[in-house]
Design a protein around this motif. Structure first.
Motif, PDB file in Angstrom:
ATOM      1  N   THR A  55     -40.868  35.589 -31.824  1.00  0.00           N
ATOM      2  CA  THR A  55     -40.467  34.295 -32.366  1.00  0.00           C
ATOM      3  C   THR A  55     -41.067  33.207 -31.478  1.00  0.00           C
ATOM      4  O   THR A  55     -42.192  33.321 -31.031  1.00  0.00           O
ATOM      5  CB  THR A  55     -38.941  34.184 -32.443  1.00  0.00           C
ATOM      6  N   TYR A  56     -40.313  32.161 -31.223  1.00  0.00           N
ATOM      7  CA  TYR A  56     -40.827  31.057 -30.403  1.00  0.00           C
ATOM      8  C   TYR A  56     -40.864  31.428 -28.921  1.00  0.00           C
ATOM      9  O   TYR A  56     -41.816  31.106 -28.217  1.00  0.00           O
ATOM     10  CB  TYR A  56     -39.973  29.812 -30.597  1.00  0.00           C
ATOM     11  N   ASP A  57     -39.810  32.085 -28.431  1.00  0.00           N
ATOM     12  CA  ASP A  57     -39.755  32.390 -26.995  1.00  0.00           C
ATOM     13  C   ASP A  57     -39.164  33.760 -26.703  1.00  0.00           C
ATOM     14  O   ASP A  57     -38.798  34.048 -25.569  1.00  0.00           O
ATOM     15  CB  ASP A  57     -38.949  31.321 -26.247  1.00  0.00           C
ATOM     16  N   SER A  58     -39.069  34.607 -27.714  1.00  0.00           N
ATOM     17  CA  SER A  58     -38.513  35.942 -27.502  1.00  0.00           C
ATOM     18  C   SER A  58     -39.163  36.927 -28.464  1.00  0.00           C
ATOM     19  O   SER A  58     -39.793  36.537 -29.453  1.00  0.00           O
ATOM     20  CB  SER A  58     -36.988  35.944 -27.702  1.00  0.00           C
ATOM     21  N   VAL A  59     -39.004  38.217 -28.137  1.00  0.00           N
ATOM     22  CA  VAL A  59     -39.504  39.261 -29.019  1.00  0.00           C
ATOM     23  C   VAL A  59     -38.432  40.343 -29.116  1.00  0.00           C
ATOM     24  O   VAL A  59     -37.874  40.772 -28.099  1.00  0.00           O
ATOM     25  CB  VAL A  59     -40.852  39.834 -28.526  1.00  0.00           C
ATOM     26  N   LEU A  60     -38.120  40.740 -30.339  1.00  0.00           N
ATOM     27  CA  LEU A  60     -37.159  41.812 -30.579  1.00  0.00           C
ATOM     28  C   LEU A  60     -37.918  43.123 -30.633  1.00  0.00           C
ATOM     29  O   LEU A  60     -38.784  43.315 -31.492  1.00  0.00           O
ATOM     30  CB  LEU A  60     -36.397  41.577 -31.878  1.00  0.00           C
ATOM     31  N   SER A 133     -52.728  19.203 -37.539  1.00  0.00           N
ATOM     32  CA  SER A 133     -52.597  20.603 -37.952  1.00  0.00           C
ATOM     33  C   SER A 133     -51.479  21.232 -37.126  1.00  0.00           C
ATOM     34  O   SER A 133     -51.134  20.749 -36.049  1.00  0.00           O
ATOM     35  CB  SER A 133     -53.906  21.367 -37.745  1.00  0.00           C
ATOM     36  N   TYR A 134     -50.908  22.321 -37.638  1.00  0.00           N
ATOM     37  CA  TYR A 134     -49.726  22.913 -37.027  1.00  0.00           C
ATOM     38  C   TYR A 134     -49.960  24.382 -36.709  1.00  0.00           C
ATOM     39  O   TYR A 134     -50.456  25.136 -37.551  1.00  0.00           O
ATOM     40  CB  TYR A 134     -48.517  22.789 -37.969  1.00  0.00           C
ATOM     41  N   VAL A 135     -49.600  24.763 -35.497  1.00  0.00           N
ATOM     42  CA  VAL A 135     -49.692  26.165 -35.103  1.00  0.00           C
ATOM     43  C   VAL A 135     -48.567  26.956 -35.759  1.00  0.00           C
ATOM     44  O   VAL A 135     -47.399  26.520 -35.730  1.00  0.00           O
ATOM     45  CB  VAL A 135     -49.591  26.317 -33.576  1.00  0.00           C
ATOM     46  N   ILE A 136     -48.892  28.079 -36.367  1.00  0.00           N
ATOM     47  CA  ILE A 136     -47.856  28.979 -36.879  1.00  0.00           C
ATOM     48  C   ILE A 136     -47.259  29.708 -35.686  1.00  0.00           C
ATOM     49  O   ILE A 136     -47.939  30.480 -35.015  1.00  0.00           O
ATOM     50  CB  ILE A 136     -48.435  29.979 -37.893  1.00  0.00           C
ATOM     51  N   ARG A 137     -45.991  29.455 -35.417  1.00  0.00           N
ATOM     52  CA  ARG A 137     -45.346  30.025 -34.239  1.00  0.00           C
ATOM     53  C   ARG A 137     -44.843  31.445 -34.488  1.00  0.00           C
ATOM     54  O   ARG A 137     -44.870  32.293 -33.599  1.00  0.00           O
ATOM     55  CB  ARG A 137     -44.187  29.126 -33.798  1.00  0.00           C
ATOM     56  N   CYS A 138     -44.337  31.687 -35.689  1.00  0.00           N
ATOM     57  CA  CYS A 138     -43.863  33.027 -36.039  1.00  0.00           C
ATOM     58  C   CYS A 138     -43.713  33.095 -37.546  1.00  0.00           C
ATOM     59  O   CYS A 138     -43.832  32.079 -38.246  1.00  0.00           O
ATOM     60  CB  CYS A 138     -42.538  33.356 -35.336  1.00  0.00           C
ATOM     61  N   LEU A 139     -43.470  34.301 -38.056  1.00  0.00           N
ATOM     62  CA  LEU A 139     -43.232  34.503 -39.483  1.00  0.00           C
ATOM     63  C   LEU A 139     -41.746  34.714 -39.708  1.00  0.00           C
ATOM     64  O   LEU A 139     -41.122  35.532 -39.032  1.00  0.00           O
ATOM     65  CB  LEU A 139     -44.023  35.699 -40.002  1.00  0.00           C
ATOM     66  N   GLY A 140     -41.179  33.968 -40.643  1.00  0.00           N
ATOM     67  CA  GLY A 140     -39.746  34.051 -40.901  1.00  0.00           C
ATOM     68  C   GLY A 140     -39.450  34.478 -42.320  1.00  0.00           C
ATOM     69  O   GLY A 140     -40.345  34.863 -43.083  1.00  0.00           O
ATOM     70  N   GLY A 144     -42.375  36.300 -45.008  1.00  0.00           N
ATOM     71  CA  GLY A 144     -43.436  35.851 -44.119  1.00  0.00           C
ATOM     72  C   GLY A 144     -43.684  34.368 -44.158  1.00  0.00           C
ATOM     73  O   GLY A 144     -44.837  33.913 -44.143  1.00  0.00           O
ATOM     74  N   SER A 145     -42.602  33.572 -44.188  1.00  0.00           N
ATOM     75  CA  SER A 145     -42.743  32.116 -44.170  1.00  0.00           C
ATOM     76  C   SER A 145     -43.395  31.674 -42.861  1.00  0.00           C
ATOM     77  O   SER A 145     -42.971  32.105 -41.782  1.00  0.00           O
ATOM     78  CB  SER A 145     -41.375  31.444 -44.299  1.00  0.00           C
ATOM     79  N   PRO A 146     -44.412  30.802 -42.911  1.00  0.00           N
ATOM     80  CA  PRO A 146     -45.040  30.325 -41.676  1.00  0.00           C
ATOM     81  C   PRO A 146     -44.164  29.273 -40.997  1.00  0.00           C
ATOM     82  O   PRO A 146     -44.037  28.153 -41.480  1.00  0.00           O
ATOM     83  CB  PRO A 146     -46.362  29.732 -42.168  1.00  0.00           C
ATOM     84  N   MET A 147     -43.560  29.631 -39.874  1.00  0.00           N
ATOM     85  CA  MET A 147     -42.692  28.718 -39.131  1.00  0.00           C
ATOM     86  C   MET A 147     -43.543  27.938 -38.143  1.00  0.00           C
ATOM     87  O   MET A 147     -44.242  28.534 -37.318  1.00  0.00           O
ATOM     88  CB  MET A 147     -41.608  29.498 -38.402  1.00  0.00           C
ATOM     89  N   MET A 148     -43.472  26.611 -38.222  1.00  0.00           N
ATOM     90  CA  MET A 148     -44.339  25.752 -37.424  1.00  0.00           C
ATOM     91  C   MET A 148     -43.550  24.655 -36.734  1.00  0.00           C
ATOM     92  O   MET A 148     -42.454  24.292 -37.157  1.00  0.00           O
ATOM     93  CB  MET A 148     -45.391  25.097 -38.336  1.00  0.00           C
ATOM     94  N   PRO A 210     -51.775  35.703 -45.774  1.00  0.00           N
ATOM     95  CA  PRO A 210     -53.111  35.703 -45.166  1.00  0.00           C
ATOM     96  C   PRO A 210     -53.156  35.208 -43.729  1.00  0.00           C
ATOM     97  O   PRO A 210     -54.196  35.320 -43.077  1.00  0.00           O
ATOM     98  CB  PRO A 210     -53.890  34.744 -46.074  1.00  0.00           C
ATOM     99  N   TYR A 211     -52.076  34.652 -43.224  1.00  0.00           N
ATOM    100  CA  TYR A 211     -52.066  34.018 -41.903  1.00  0.00           C
ATOM    101  C   TYR A 211     -51.256  34.857 -40.918  1.00  0.00           C
ATOM    102  O   TYR A 211     -50.484  35.747 -41.299  1.00  0.00           O
ATOM    103  CB  TYR A 211     -51.467  32.612 -41.998  1.00  0.00           C
ATOM    104  N   MET A 212     -51.452  34.551 -39.641  1.00  0.00           N
ATOM    105  CA  MET A 212     -50.730  35.209 -38.559  1.00  0.00           C
ATOM    106  C   MET A 212     -50.268  34.148 -37.571  1.00  0.00           C
ATOM    107  O   MET A 212     -50.800  33.037 -37.552  1.00  0.00           O
ATOM    108  CB  MET A 212     -51.642  36.213 -37.840  1.00  0.00           C
ATOM    109  N   PRO A 213     -49.264  34.475 -36.732  1.00  0.00           N
ATOM    110  CA  PRO A 213     -48.923  33.542 -35.656  1.00  0.00           C
ATOM    111  C   PRO A 213     -50.160  33.205 -34.822  1.00  0.00           C
ATOM    112  O   PRO A 213     -50.969  34.070 -34.498  1.00  0.00           O
ATOM    113  CB  PRO A 213     -47.891  34.321 -34.837  1.00  0.00           C
ATOM    114  N   GLY A 214     -50.288  31.934 -34.496  1.00  0.00           N
ATOM    115  CA  GLY A 214     -51.460  31.460 -33.770  1.00  0.00           C
ATOM    116  C   GLY A 214     -52.461  30.750 -34.662  1.00  0.00           C
ATOM    117  O   GLY A 214     -53.251  29.933 -34.189  1.00  0.00           O
TER     118      GLY A 214
END
Length: 239
Positions: A55-60, A133-140, A144-148, A210-214
């Motif tokens: 996610t923004y600052d953690s990984v499960l 432009s906005y960096v995709i921070r994670c998929l929600g 797979g919603s692009p969270m920015m 089609p997109y990924m975080p980053g």
């Protein structure tokens, strides 16, 4: 960019997952750390580890408690952090996506609400939303919603007091200091300020979006008369 393993906390999350939290003072460094760790875990092929969701600052880190243990996975996470801490690997070059959007009216029913709450005109809200432009921070959720990170509005945007039971696919929404696009129709409590005519979710593809975080997204305003001209088109990288 190397990883600061000392700025990491690891917590158990139930009996089959660990939550790894980056706690560096630099928020951008935290985001980079958890996403690099997730990539390393996904590619390592460790027995019993079957998922790493950043996610923004953690990984499960999800694992099969029948074949491994939290202690073993914790040790594996620490191994990954040490390896990343000594590595200076190249970060994947981000792709850029251009997203056409019709703002306001039935396409963006909350545009005037957001403008009033911000003390801005609707034109200024659109200008700020399209200014960068906005960096995709994670998929929600959903799908797979692009969270920015959101636009540079003066104030955080409150969520709706009464969430909608159905928000259409392609809805472009804001809440707090974040921005998102809905790939699929679903309930939602974010303020919808526009809609893209492009399709984000493709069930025939893997991955489904089609997109990924980053990766980075840019919003481009279009008139309502052009909406139908995009029928059947999928979102694709522009560069």
């Amino acid at each position: 960019m190397s990883v600061n393993a000392a700025a990491i906390e690891v917590h158990e999350s139930g009996d089959s997952a660990l939550r790894v939290v980056a706690v560096d003072a630099d928020r951008e460094a935290n985001w980079t750390t958890v996403h690099r760790l997730a990539e390393w875990l996904e590619s390592s092929g460790a027995d019993g580890v079957y998922g790493a969701v950043p996610t923004y600052d953690s990984v499960l880190v999800e694992f099969d408690a029948r074949s491994t243990s939290a202690r073993q996975v914790r040790a594996f996470v620490q191994l990954g952090l040490r390896q990343l801490g000594h590595a200076d690997t190249q970060v994947r070059a981000p792709r850029e996506f251009d997203v056409p959007v019709v703002y306001g009216s039935e396409y963006g029913p909350d545009l005037e609400r957001v403008a009033s709450q911000q003390g801005l005109s609707t034109e200024e809200v659109v200008r700020l939303h399209c200014a960068d432009s906005y960096v995709i921070r994670c998929l929600g959720a959903p799908a797979g919603s692009p969270m920015m990170d959101g636009p540079d509005f003066p104030l955080p945007v409150p969520r709706l007091k009464d969430p909608r039971l159905s928000v259409p696919a392609g809805a472009v929404a804001v809440a707090g200091r974040q921005a998102v696009i809905a790939p699929a129709t679903a309930p939602g409590g974010w303020c919808v300020i526009g809609q893209t005519p492009l399709t984000l979710l493709n069930l025939a593809n893997e991955p489904l979006v089609p997109y990924m975080p980053g990766d980075r997204l840019s919003f481009i305003p279009i008139p309502a008369a052009d909406f139908g001209g995009y029928a059947g088109r999928y979102l694709e990288p522009a560069r």
